[in-house]
Design an enzyme around this catalytic site. Structure first.
Site, PDB file in Angstrom:
ATOM      1  N   ASP A   5     -23.950  85.146 -12.835  1.00  0.00           N
ATOM      2  CA  ASP A   5     -24.984  86.193 -12.253  1.00  0.00           C
ATOM      3  C   ASP A   5     -24.501  87.341 -12.594  1.00  0.00           C
ATOM      4  OD1 ASP A   5     -26.842  87.366 -10.595  1.00  0.00           O
ATOM      5  OD2 ASP A   5     -25.444  87.391  -9.196  1.00  0.00           O
TER       6      ASP A   5
HETATM    7 MG   LIG Z   1     -26.358  88.263  -7.596  1.00  0.00          MG
END
Ligand SMILES: [Mg+2]
Length: 225
Positions: A8
């Site tokens: 991420d």
């Molecule tokens: Mg994040």
């Protein structure tokens, strides 16, 4: 043994909170609002509630971007258009980058050992601009931004898109790392890959979304991988 790692971007590699804070304060000043702690806190609450509605599939990303300002201005009784304000904010957001502690060192450690991929929910133009500004794109074999894929974490379709673009993909050798239980970890689990929750703020876990691994700082990942 893992081969591919999906990472991420926001609040895992880049400190989105810091970038957001600076960008939103500049934006408020531009439109004549003093960015007091109270105003920033209220914006932040409204913004989070809208992104949560997006994660639940109730509203679109474009709606989030506009509605957070509409709701704030309504609450303040300000007759202001949301779109021009979102445009100002977007501009500021694209030019700032702040790393999460240990992020660059982690990428330098992982890149020669694993195939790294960015798996990010976000607005494509902003995310590309932030990656450019941070000069970390070269660490990644590919970059999967939700807006480009047409789906977002935690949707299975988002992960299917990523997997289809990873050469020689195998679920057993893939790991998803991220700071969000509801998008990164839930998404990874539903897609059938191992997950690692980066829980920097030591938030309480959830009994229904249990990651395979949990780390409190990025440094810990080196011991794990
Ligand atoms: Mg994040």
């Amino acid at each position: 043994m893992y081969r591919a790692i999906l990472i991420d971007l926001d609040d895992t590699i880049l400190d989105f909170g810091a970038a957001e804070h600076v960008a939103i304060a500049k934006t408020f000043r531009d439109i004549g609002l003093e960015p007091t702690a109270e105003l920033l806190r209220r914006y932040s609450e409204i913004n989070l509630s809208q992104w949560e509605a997006f994660e639940r599939g109730e509203i679109t990303r474009d709606t989030v971007l506009i509605r957070r300002f509409e709701l704030l201005f309504q609450e303040l009784g300000l007759p202001m258009e949301a779109q021009p304000v979102e445009d100002i904010y977007r501009g500021y957001l694209g030019i700032g980058h702040y790393f999460v502690d240990g992020a660059v060192e982690l990428l330098e450690y992982l890149a020669p050992r694993y195939d790294l991929y960015i798996a990010s929910n976000g607005v494509a133009a902003t995310q590309y601009s932030r990656l450019e500004s941070a000069q970390i794109s070269h660490f990644f074999k590919d970059i999967f931004i939700s807006e480009v894929t047409g789906h977002h974490k935690p949707e299975k379709a988002y992960f299917d898109y990523c997997f289809a673009h990873i050469p020689n993909f195998s679920r057993d050798t893939t790991l998803m790392i991220g700071d969000s239980l509801t998008s990164d970890i839930l998404g990874g689990k539903n897609a059938g890959v191992a997950t690692c929750w980066f829980n920097r703020d030591r938030r309480p876990g959830r009994a229904d979304i249990v990651p395979d691994y949990e780390v409190k700082c990025l440094e810990e990942l080196k011991g794990l991988l």
